[in-house]
Structure formats: structure tokens, C-alpha cells
Scaffold this active site. Structure first.
Site, PDB file in Angstrom:
ATOM      1  N   GLN A 209       0.869  -1.178   0.000  1.00 43.32           N
ATOM      2  CA  GLN A 209       0.000   0.000   0.000  1.00 43.32           C
ATOM      3  C   GLN A 209       0.909   1.232   0.000  1.00 43.32           C
ATOM      4  O   GLN A 209       1.880   1.295   0.738  1.00 43.32           O
ATOM      5  CB  GLN A 209      -0.848  -0.048   1.276  1.00 43.32           C
ATOM      6  CG  GLN A 209      -1.011   1.256   2.054  1.00 43.32           C
ATOM      7  CD  GLN A 209      -2.054   2.164   1.441  1.00 43.32           C
ATOM      8  OE1 GLN A 209      -3.047   1.695   0.889  1.00 43.32           O
ATOM      9  NE2 GLN A 209      -1.838   3.471   1.521  1.00 43.32           N
TER      10      GLN A 209
ATOM     11  N   ILE B 212      -8.102  47.534  -4.717  1.00 48.40           N
ATOM     12  CA  ILE B 212      -8.112  48.093  -3.356  1.00 48.40           C
ATOM     13  C   ILE B 212      -8.181  46.943  -2.352  1.00 48.40           C
ATOM     14  O   ILE B 212      -7.423  46.899  -1.402  1.00 48.40           O
ATOM     15  CB  ILE B 212      -9.317  49.042  -3.169  1.00 48.40           C
ATOM     16  CG1 ILE B 212      -9.198  50.237  -4.125  1.00 48.40           C
ATOM     17  CG2 ILE B 212      -9.380  49.524  -1.712  1.00 48.40           C
ATOM     18  CD1 ILE B 212     -10.373  51.197  -4.074  1.00 48.40           C
TER      19      ILE B 212
ATOM     20  N   ARG C 138     -17.639  44.068  -4.091  1.00 46.98           N
ATOM     21  CA  ARG C 138     -16.176  44.125  -3.951  1.00 46.98           C
ATOM     22  C   ARG C 138     -15.622  42.726  -3.689  1.00 46.98           C
ATOM     23  O   ARG C 138     -14.615  42.333  -4.253  1.00 46.98           O
ATOM     24  CB  ARG C 138     -15.784  45.068  -2.800  1.00 46.98           C
ATOM     25  CG  ARG C 138     -15.995  46.547  -3.091  1.00 46.98           C
ATOM     26  CD  ARG C 138     -15.569  47.339  -1.863  1.00 46.98           C
ATOM     27  NE  ARG C 138     -16.059  48.715  -1.874  1.00 46.98           N
ATOM     28  CZ  ARG C 138     -15.335  49.776  -2.268  1.00 46.98           C
ATOM     29  NH1 ARG C 138     -14.110  49.615  -2.709  1.00 46.98           N
ATOM     30  NH2 ARG C 138     -15.848  50.984  -2.217  1.00 46.98           N
TER      31      ARG C 138
ATOM     32  N   HIS D  45      10.858   5.122  -3.925  1.00 49.71           N
ATOM     33  CA  HIS D  45      12.289   5.330  -4.117  1.00 49.71           C
ATOM     34  C   HIS D  45      12.990   3.989  -3.890  1.00 49.71           C
ATOM     35  O   HIS D  45      12.343   2.981  -3.669  1.00 49.71           O
ATOM     36  CB  HIS D  45      12.792   6.426  -3.174  1.00 49.71           C
ATOM     37  CG  HIS D  45      12.065   7.713  -3.364  1.00 49.71           C
ATOM     38  ND1 HIS D  45      12.136   8.424  -4.537  1.00 49.71           N
ATOM     39  CD2 HIS D  45      11.199   8.398  -2.561  1.00 49.71           C
ATOM     40  CE1 HIS D  45      11.364   9.506  -4.442  1.00 49.71           C
ATOM     41  NE2 HIS D  45      10.780   9.517  -3.263  1.00 49.71           N
TER      42      HIS D  45
ATOM     43  N   HIS E 293      11.992   1.818  -0.921  1.00 48.10           N
ATOM     44  CA  HIS E 293      10.714   1.107  -1.043  1.00 48.10           C
ATOM     45  C   HIS E 293      10.856  -0.108  -1.946  1.00 48.10           C
ATOM     46  O   HIS E 293      10.275  -1.158  -1.707  1.00 48.10           O
ATOM     47  CB  HIS E 293       9.644   2.022  -1.631  1.00 48.10           C
ATOM     48  CG  HIS E 293       9.470   3.289  -0.867  1.00 48.10           C
ATOM     49  ND1 HIS E 293       9.988   4.491  -1.290  1.00 48.10           N
ATOM     50  CD2 HIS E 293       8.862   3.544   0.299  1.00 48.10           C
ATOM     51  CE1 HIS E 293       9.705   5.421  -0.430  1.00 48.10           C
ATOM     52  NE2 HIS E 293       9.015   4.884   0.564  1.00 48.10           N
TER      53      HIS E 293
END
Ligand code: PPS
Length: 572
Positions: free
Chosen positions: A195, A477, A451, A201, A204
Site C-alpha cells: 500500500q 483596493i 467588492r 524510491h 521502497h
């Protein structure tokens, strides 16, 4: 042992036959419809295809109570994770117990019907405490429970009409029965599942290889592509990485399949859940490593679970799960022997050089474009990761100017744009207040509501630009703190956000009155004018505050450039 006798017979699914499904689909058009969330779609897929066997639907109240309290369904079967259909109060009011409802995907396609047998308001704090170990929203599933899941749960058996559609990696997705059939066909009887939610890498690869050898089993790389921990590497990138690593295994012993599971990061309980799910997929063994399905730190900065709690709980229930755990300790690289070894099995620790790169260190190296050594990963994997996680200086970002009308935002923003274009490398878009109001927000006025809409539109465009590696410069603004924060959150999913407060005082803006608007506002000819008859909430946490009185524009823009450089967004 009995575990070896994996007969790989098909397991029950919740789908009706093709013909019945066509009929049911037409009939279901009249039912009250629930639009499934992304997580519910994942859950439903595994319910329907038998991945969540023995569940026959979303949990009833009685099953839910049992699962929360002692990991058991009402009939006594082991089940560690609530799989519940959470809905809004409003939707719940339209549903009576006994009624059938249609479950639709996000495009409105009917995937299933459900006969509602239960409707209740769960005690979410209890669920958090019992299932995840703490009612702490630093836990992603607890956060989901309190902030995303609806307040009412519906339970009942599900009738499956069709699988959720996936457009990506179709050939790599298998139902439990498809995997069982594949194992049968190849004559695989012992299968160890790995899992994962991270790129693989060398450590693993080594670990999975050893596990398969230890169990004398074939290997199934079974990565989760449904939902993982927020912030993980996206599954598209990961699957490309997995495909590269798969080439490193002997193809006659190893295969890969994608699992559309929505993880909960529940550590020990999740490990048991993963075991049941893998058993359903025809596996006989599963690798449980250090900190399996760990959610990271709690709000006090401590780990939610101990590093080997998941292994301990799994061991307790191993017989009932019906699948053997292959437990693994942390693998590290021993330089002198040029190989990976389990950290706790190295006897000559003091005489060898042990190398290790943590997840955090890997992210830092990617972030800064630093070397990632060959002993750590495969060049193909590093390459994929560098493509999606380019160093900061190549990532998109947003500079968000805020300040009063006439404070100098646009002028500084323009100067900044020119300087960034001179540097080159990334496309630059200027979303100036006036430009936005012409092209994006032409129908909007200056009420708070309008706004906010205007700023959120700007934020959305900026977040898309940031996501795609460009530079967005915004100069509205943006008078409200909460709205600015919302924009920050939108952008920060994809890249850096640099808020610049152009802090020219109202007196100075009014004295300059470049557009003559302040005069009109004072005379009442312009209503809701920021600073005069409308609020401006000063930012408290801007990345940069620039003063414009007695400072020229070029220098203001230069200050922004220096800030960006210090944030790592501009390479030296
Ligand atoms: S906001 O609040 O962020 O949505 O405003 P913004 O989109 O930046 O628009 C501000 C520009 O619109 C002109 N203008 C007004 N500003 C403030 N209040 C009122 N009532 C108003 N009416 C028109 C004004 O020229 C602003 O431009 P800048 O560049 O800021 O001076």
C-alpha cells in the site's frame, strides 16, 4: 496454513446485471437524488465492487455505533472504519426512512440507488476520539469530519448501477474480481500487497522486494489514487513514477494496480482496514511499515500514533483479517556495503555510514533544485518529481497589492511587471483594478458584496496563473481582510502569495487626488468611496509594507523584487 489456500473465487459485488441496470437507471430518474462528494464516490466504488466486502451499503446507525466503539459491525464482523453517507440537513429533510434515493456523481450520472434504512445525527466528537484517536482538527480526517462532512448520516443497502468513470490510467485500474481473475490466470497463489500514497524510491523497492522474498510471494504494488493526505504528490505524477519503478522488478513476479480508495490517515485502524481491502483484492499478505497511514503531527506538535501502533493493532486482528502482515522497520542505506538494510538489523552501526533522506529533506531539495543522489532514488522518478515540483524560483506566484484608491498600487505594479519581464523566464499578467473591472467585473459596483466578488474573481484567475507557473500581479483596493485571506488560500494551494500593502495615508491620497474622485466622494457625488464613506481594513500580516511618500516608484518596485528574492521566488 489456510492462508496459503487462496482460492481466488469471485467475491460478491453490489452491481445488478447490465439489463437490470438499464431499467433501474430509467426508474431512478424519479428518485430524490444525492450528489456524491469526491470522497463518497471513492467509498461507493469500493462498496459496489466488493473492495469493502462484507459491507452491503453505507453503514446503518447500529453498525456505525459498533464500528466506532469496537471496530465491529452489528453482526460481529470486524470493520474498523466508518463508511457513512453524510448529507446536509436540508437534503436529510427531503428523505424518509424506507425511501429509495439515487446516488449521482458530480456530473449527475446515476451510479447507484440506496434504500434508506437509517437517518441520524452522529456525535462527531465521539467519532473523532474513537476512530482517529483525538478530536483535533490537525488530523485531516477529523478536519474533514467537522468542516466538510454534512451533519446528518444516511445508512442503507446500495444497489450498484455502474462504476464511477475514470478517464486516467484506465488500464491500470482493477476491481477486486479483476485482480483475482488475473492472479488465477497467472497461477499466483501467494500475493503480498504494498500500500502506498508516496512515490517509490530505492528504499521502497528494496523493502517490497525483500517482503516478497520473505513471504515467497508475488508482489502487488497497490497505490492509492483516490484521496490521500492533503499536500501529497498528485496521483498523475505518482503513477508515472510507479510505472518507471515497475520496470525495475522482474515482470513475472510483480504487478501494479491502482486503488481508488479515499484514505483517512487513521494509522492503526487504517492498517486493519487496508488489510481487509487487500484480502478482498485477492492478496494473502500486506506490508505494514513504520507509521502506516500516519496523519502527521497533532496541534500540540506530537505524533497522533506511535510509529509501530499500526503493526501492533494489525497483529492483534491478523487471523480475523485473514491476511498476513509482513512488518517492516525503517530501511536505511549503508554506504560501505552500498545497499539498503533494516535500521534495526545493522549490528556494526558504529563502524558504518548510514545515509537517509527524510520526506522533509527531499521536499527541501526539490524546492531548492539541489542534488538528489542516485543511492536514494531512480533518475526517472527524480525527473518526474522535478517536473511537478520545480524549484521555487521556477514556480508560479502571485503578488497582491492592496491599498487605497490613488495610493500608487497600479504604478508600482506596472513597474514591477516591467522589471519581472526584463528578468524573463516566466509569463507575467497584471490584473490591475481598472483592467479587471473592465474585463472580468464590468457589471459590479462597490457594495461589500460586489467588492468581495470582484476580489474573489481576481483571486481565482491569479490562482490559475500561479498553478500554471506564471506570475500574477494584482492591484485592487481589496479593502476586506477576510476576502484577502480567501484569495491567499486559493493561491497558496499552487504557489507563493506575496501581499504588499501600499500604505499611502488617506490624507496623502486625497491630497494627490489623481482622478479627482476624492473631491467627488467628499461632495457625496460618489457613494461608498473607500476611505471616505466605505471601510478599508489595514492588512496586519502583509509580506511587505511600502511607503510611497518621498520614495520614488522605482525604489518601491525594487523593494518588492528584494522581498520576492528573499522568498526564494527569484533566482540569484
Ligand atoms: S475593490 O474594492 O478592490 O473591488 O475596488 P477596485 O476593483 O480596486 O476598484 C477601485 C477603482 O475603482 C474606482 N472607484 C472606486 N474606488 C473605491 N470606491 C468607490 N466607490 C469607487 N468608485 C470608483 C477607483 O478609481 C479605484 O481605482 P484605483 O486604481 O484604486 O484608484
Amino acid at each position: 496454513t489456510e492462508l496459503m489456500q487462496n482460492n481466488l473465487a469471485p467475491i460478491p459485488e453490489l452491481y445488478v446485471s447490465y439489463d437490470s441496470a438499464q431499467k433501474l437507471k430509467v426508474e431512478a430518474a424519479d428518485l430524490v437524488s444525492h450528489d456524491l462528494t469526491a470522497r463518497q464516490i471513492c467509498d461507493l466504488e469500493l462498496l459496489m465492487n466488493g473492495g469493502f466486502n462484507p459491507l452491503k451499503g453505507f453503514l446503518s446507525e447500529e453498525d456505525y455505533d459498533g464500528v466506532v466503539e469496537n471496530m465491529r459491525l452489528a453482526n460481529g464482523a470486524l470493520w474498523p472504519m466508518p463508511v457513512t453517507l453524510d448529507v446536509s440537513e436540508k437534503f436529510a429533510e427531503t428523505v424518509e426512512v424506507g425511501q429509495d434515493i439515487a446516488l449521482r456523481d458530480q456530473e449527475g450520472v446515476i451510479l447507484a440507488t440506496m434504500t434508506v434504512t437509517d437517518k441520524w445525527v452522529p456525535n462527531k466528537s465521539r467519532e473523532a476520539e474513537k476512530v482517529f484517536g483525538a478530536d483535533d482538527v490537525a488530523h485531516p480526517a477529523v478536519n474533514y469530519l467537522h468542516h466538510q462532512a454534512g451533519p446528518v448520516y444516511l445508512g442503507g443497502p446500495v444497489t450498484g448501477i455502474q462504476q464511477p468513470v475514470h478517464y486516467d490510467f484506465r488500464g491500470r485500474r482493477d476491481t477486486p474480481n479483476e485482480l483475482r481473475a488475473y492472479f488465477r490466470k497467472l497461477g499466483w497463489r501467494k500475493i503480498v500487497a504494498f500500500q502506498t500514497r508516496n512515490p517509490l524510491h530505492r528504499a521502497h523497492q528494496e523493502l517490497t522486494f525483500r517482503a516478497a522474498k520473505e513471504a515467497q510471494a508475488n508482489l502487488l504494488i497497490h497505490p492509492v489514487v483516490g484521496m490521500t493526505k492533503p499536500g501529497d504528490v498528485d496521483h498523475f505524477t505518482r503513477v508515472r513514477c510507479y510505472e518507471a519503478v515497475l520496470d525495475k522488478y522482474p515482470s513475472s513476479t510483480t504487478t501494479m494496480s491502482l486503488l481508488n480508495l479515499a484514505m483517512r490517515m487513521a494509522g492503526p485502524r487504517e492498517a486493519v482496514w487496508h488489510g481487509i481491502i487487500r484480502k478482498n483484492h485477492g492478496c494473502t499478505h500486506m506490508i505494514v511499515g513504520r507509521d502506516h497511514a500516519g496523519p502527521g503531527k497533532n496541534s500540540a506538535g506530537q505524533d497522533f500514533y506511535g510509529p509501530y501502533d499500526a503493526q501492533d493493532l494489525f497483529r492483534t486482528y491478523e487471523d480475523e483479517i485473514g491476511l498476513k502482515m509482513v512488518d517492516f522497520k525503517h530501511m536505511v542505506y549503508v554506504q560501505e556495503r552500498a545497499q539498503y538494510e533494516p535500521a534495526d538489523e545493522i549490528e556494526d552501526k558504529d563502524n558504518v555510514t548510514i545515509l537517509n533522506i527524510s520526506g522533509t529533506e527531499l521536499r527541501r531539495r526539490l524546492q531548492e533544485g539541489l542534488e538528489i543522489p542516485d543511492w536514494f532514488s531512480f533518475p526517472e522518478v527524480v525527473n518526474e518529481l522535478r517536473k511537478t515540483r520545480p524549484p521555487r524560483a521556477n514556480q508560479g506566484f502571485t503578488v497582491f497589492f492592496t491599498g487605497l484608491s490613488g495610493s500608487g498600487k497600479s504604478t508600482i505594479a506596472n513597474a514591477l511587471m516591467v522589471k519581472l519581464m526584463e528578468m524573463g523566464g516566466r509569463p507575467v499578467t497584471l490584473l490591475d483594478g481598472d483592467v479587471v473591472r473592465k474585463h472580468l467585473s464590468s457589471e459590479l459596483g462597490f457594495s461589500k458584496e460586489h467588492r468581495d466578488l470582484n476580489i474573489k474573481r481576481i483571486g481565482y484567475v491569479a490562482s490559475e496563473i500561479t498553478k500554471n507557473g506564471g506570475i500574477a500581479i494584482c492591484a485592487p483596493i481589496a479593502p476586506y481582510t477576510a476576502t484577502r485571506r480567501a484569495v491567499r488560500e486559493m493561491v497558496e494551494q499552487y504557489g507563493a502569495f506575496c501581499e504588499v500593502h501600499v500604505a499611502t495615508s488617506l490624507e496623502e491620497c486625497e491630497r494627490r487626488d489623481r482622478k479627482g474622485l476624492y473631491k467627488l466622494a467628499r461632495e457625496g457625488k460618489i457613494k461608498e468611496f473607500t476611505g471616505i464613506s466605505d471601510p478599508y481594513e489595514e492588512p496586519a500580516n502583509a509580506e511587505l509594507v511600502v511607503e510611497t511618500e518621498n520614495v520614488d516608484v522605482d525604489n518601491c518596485a525594487q523593494q518588492v523584487i528584494l522581498k520576492l528574492e528573499s522568498m526564494g521566488l527569484i533566482a540569484g
